[in-house]
Write a protein that holds these residues in place. Structure first.
Motif, short mmCIF file in Angstrom:
data_model
loop_
_atom_site.label_atom_id
_atom_site.label_comp_id
_atom_site.label_asym_id
_atom_site.label_seq_id
_atom_site.Cartn_x
_atom_site.Cartn_y
_atom_site.Cartn_z
N ASP A 1 0.83 -1.20 0.00
CA ASP A 1 0.00 0.00 0.00
C ASP A 1 0.87 1.25 0.00
OD1 ASP A 1 -2.53 1.42 0.20
OD2 ASP A 1 -1.96 1.83 2.27
N ALA A 2 1.93 1.25 0.80
CA ALA A 2 2.85 2.40 0.83
C ALA A 2 3.55 2.55 -0.51
CB ALA A 2 3.87 2.22 1.95
N LYS A 3 3.88 1.43 -1.15
CA LYS A 3 4.54 1.47 -2.46
C LYS A 3 3.64 2.12 -3.51
CE LYS A 3 6.91 -1.72 -5.61
NZ LYS A 3 7.25 -3.12 -5.85
N VAL A 4 2.34 1.93 -3.36
CA VAL A 4 1.39 2.55 -4.29
C VAL A 4 1.30 4.05 -4.05
CG1 VAL A 4 -1.06 2.69 -4.88
CG2 VAL A 4 0.03 0.47 -4.65
N LYS A 5 1.22 4.45 -2.78
CA LYS A 5 0.94 5.85 -2.44
C LYS A 5 2.17 6.75 -2.40
CE LYS A 5 -3.15 4.62 0.18
NZ LYS A 5 -3.75 4.50 1.50
N ARG A 6 3.34 6.21 -2.10
CA ARG A 6 4.53 7.03 -1.88
C ARG A 6 4.90 7.93 -3.07
NH1 ARG A 6 7.93 3.28 -0.29
NH2 ARG A 6 7.12 3.38 1.82
N GLY B 1 -1.29 28.64 -11.06
CA GLY B 1 -1.64 27.57 -12.00
C GLY B 1 -0.98 26.26 -11.63
N MET B 2 0.29 26.33 -11.25
CA MET B 2 0.99 25.12 -10.83
C MET B 2 0.33 24.53 -9.59
SD MET B 2 4.93 26.46 -11.34
CE MET B 2 5.66 25.10 -10.43
N THR B 3 -0.05 25.38 -8.65
CA THR B 3 -0.70 24.91 -7.43
C THR B 3 -2.02 24.23 -7.74
OG1 THR B 3 0.31 26.74 -6.21
CG2 THR B 3 -1.55 25.64 -5.17
N LEU B 4 -2.79 24.81 -8.66
CA LEU B 4 -4.08 24.22 -9.03
C LEU B 4 -3.92 22.88 -9.76
CD1 LEU B 4 -6.00 27.41 -10.18
CD2 LEU B 4 -6.33 26.11 -8.07
N LEU B 5 -2.80 22.68 -10.45
CA LEU B 5 -2.57 21.43 -11.17
C LEU B 5 -2.06 20.31 -10.27
CD1 LEU B 5 -0.93 22.67 -14.49
CD2 LEU B 5 -3.18 21.64 -14.18
N THR B 6 -1.60 20.65 -9.08
CA THR B 6 -0.99 19.64 -8.20
C THR B 6 -1.95 18.49 -7.91
OG1 THR B 6 0.42 21.31 -7.19
CG2 THR B 6 0.14 19.26 -5.98
N TYR B 7 -3.18 18.79 -7.50
CA TYR B 7 -4.11 17.72 -7.12
C TYR B 7 -4.51 16.82 -8.28
CZ TYR B 7 -7.93 15.21 -4.95
OH TYR B 7 -8.74 14.21 -4.48
N PRO B 8 -4.88 17.37 -9.45
CA PRO B 8 -5.22 16.47 -10.56
C PRO B 8 -4.05 15.57 -10.99
CG PRO B 8 -6.00 18.68 -11.05
CD PRO B 8 -5.18 18.77 -9.80
N ILE B 9 -2.85 16.10 -10.97
CA ILE B 9 -1.69 15.28 -11.33
C ILE B 9 -1.47 14.21 -10.26
CG2 ILE B 9 0.79 15.26 -11.76
CD1 ILE B 9 0.47 18.10 -12.90
N TYR B 10 -1.61 14.59 -8.99
CA TYR B 10 -1.49 13.63 -7.89
C TYR B 10 -2.48 12.49 -8.06
CZ TYR B 10 -2.69 11.78 -3.26
OH TYR B 10 -3.00 10.95 -2.22
N LYS B 11 -3.75 12.83 -8.32
CA LYS B 11 -4.77 11.80 -8.51
C LYS B 11 -4.45 10.90 -9.70
CE LYS B 11 -8.17 11.16 -6.63
NZ LYS B 11 -8.47 10.20 -5.57
N GLY B 12 -3.92 11.48 -10.78
CA GLY B 12 -3.55 10.69 -11.94
C GLY B 12 -2.45 9.69 -11.62
N ILE B 13 -1.42 10.14 -10.90
CA ILE B 13 -0.34 9.25 -10.50
C ILE B 13 -0.87 8.15 -9.59
CG2 ILE B 13 1.83 9.09 -9.19
CD1 ILE B 13 2.44 11.95 -10.13
N LEU B 14 -1.68 8.54 -8.60
CA LEU B 14 -2.21 7.58 -7.64
C LEU B 14 -3.11 6.54 -8.34
CD1 LEU B 14 -2.33 6.78 -4.65
CD2 LEU B 14 -4.33 8.28 -4.45
N ASN B 15 -3.97 6.99 -9.24
CA ASN B 15 -4.86 6.06 -9.93
C ASN B 15 -4.10 5.09 -10.83
OD1 ASN B 15 -7.17 7.02 -8.71
ND2 ASN B 15 -7.60 8.50 -10.33
N SER B 16 -3.05 5.58 -11.49
CA SER B 16 -2.27 4.67 -12.33
C SER B 16 -1.52 3.64 -11.49
CB SER B 16 -1.30 5.45 -13.22
OG SER B 16 -0.23 5.97 -12.46
N ARG B 17 -1.02 4.05 -10.32
CA ARG B 17 -0.34 3.10 -9.43
C ARG B 17 -1.34 2.11 -8.84
NH1 ARG B 17 5.07 3.12 -9.14
NH2 ARG B 17 4.95 2.44 -6.98
N LYS B 18 -2.55 2.58 -8.51
CA LYS B 18 -3.57 1.67 -8.00
C LYS B 18 -3.93 0.62 -9.05
CE LYS B 18 -6.05 4.48 -4.61
NZ LYS B 18 -7.33 5.15 -4.30
N LYS B 19 -4.06 1.07 -10.29
CA LYS B 19 -4.40 0.15 -11.37
C LYS B 19 -3.28 -0.89 -11.55
CE LYS B 19 -6.38 2.05 -14.81
NZ LYS B 19 -6.61 2.87 -16.00
N LYS B 20 -2.05 -0.45 -11.42
CA LYS B 20 -0.90 -1.33 -11.61
C LYS B 20 -0.82 -2.41 -10.52
CE LYS B 20 4.14 -1.13 -12.09
NZ LYS B 20 5.31 -0.24 -12.11
#
Length: 123
Positions: free
Chosen positions: A33-38, A88-107
């Motif tokens: 789980d930590a490997k997915v979220k880190r 703009g960078m601050t506003l993009l942080t969460y969507p990019i975070y969710k994208g990384i997290l979702n791809s790791r969850k799928k993996k």
């Protein structure tokens, strides 16, 4: 004063540290789980911090005389541009975070679900 249950819990916790290294399946699940979220968390903290610093630099250019110290005669326009870039960078942080997290969850989802089913069926 600790009650009997608290004392037993503390004793078991300390005792477990001296029983040798025999990682359980639950430990493996936590590690997975930590490997997915880190990676997503590291990105979010790093990119979010850099974004906040960029936005703060733009605000400093607009609101202080730091622009004159660096040699910018009229710091209002560059300050606004840098601040908006940081925002703009601050506003993009969460969507990019969710994208990384979702791809790791799928993996790792099949492995995590398999291990968690195994743990739940053994109990």
């Amino acid at each position: 004063m600790m009650n009997k249950n608290d004392q037993q819990f503390m004793v078991q916790k300390i005792r477990a540290q001296y029983m040798g290294e025999n990682p359980s399946e639950l430990d493996a699940l936590r590690e997975l789980d930590a490997k997915v979220k880190r990676p997503a968390n590291v990105f979010a903290y790093t990119f979010g911090s850099v974004s906040a610093v960029v936005m703060g630099a733009g605000m400093s250019l607009v609101m202080t005389d730091i622009g004159a110290v660096v040699g910018i005669t009229s710091a209002l326009i560059p300050g606004i541009a840098v601040g908006v870039l940081g925002l703009g960078m601050t506003l993009l942080t969460y969507p990019i975070y969710k994208g990384i997290l979702n791809s790791r969850k799928k993996k790792y989802s099949a492995e995590i679900l398999s291990l968690s089913d195994k743990i739940m069926n053994n109990q």
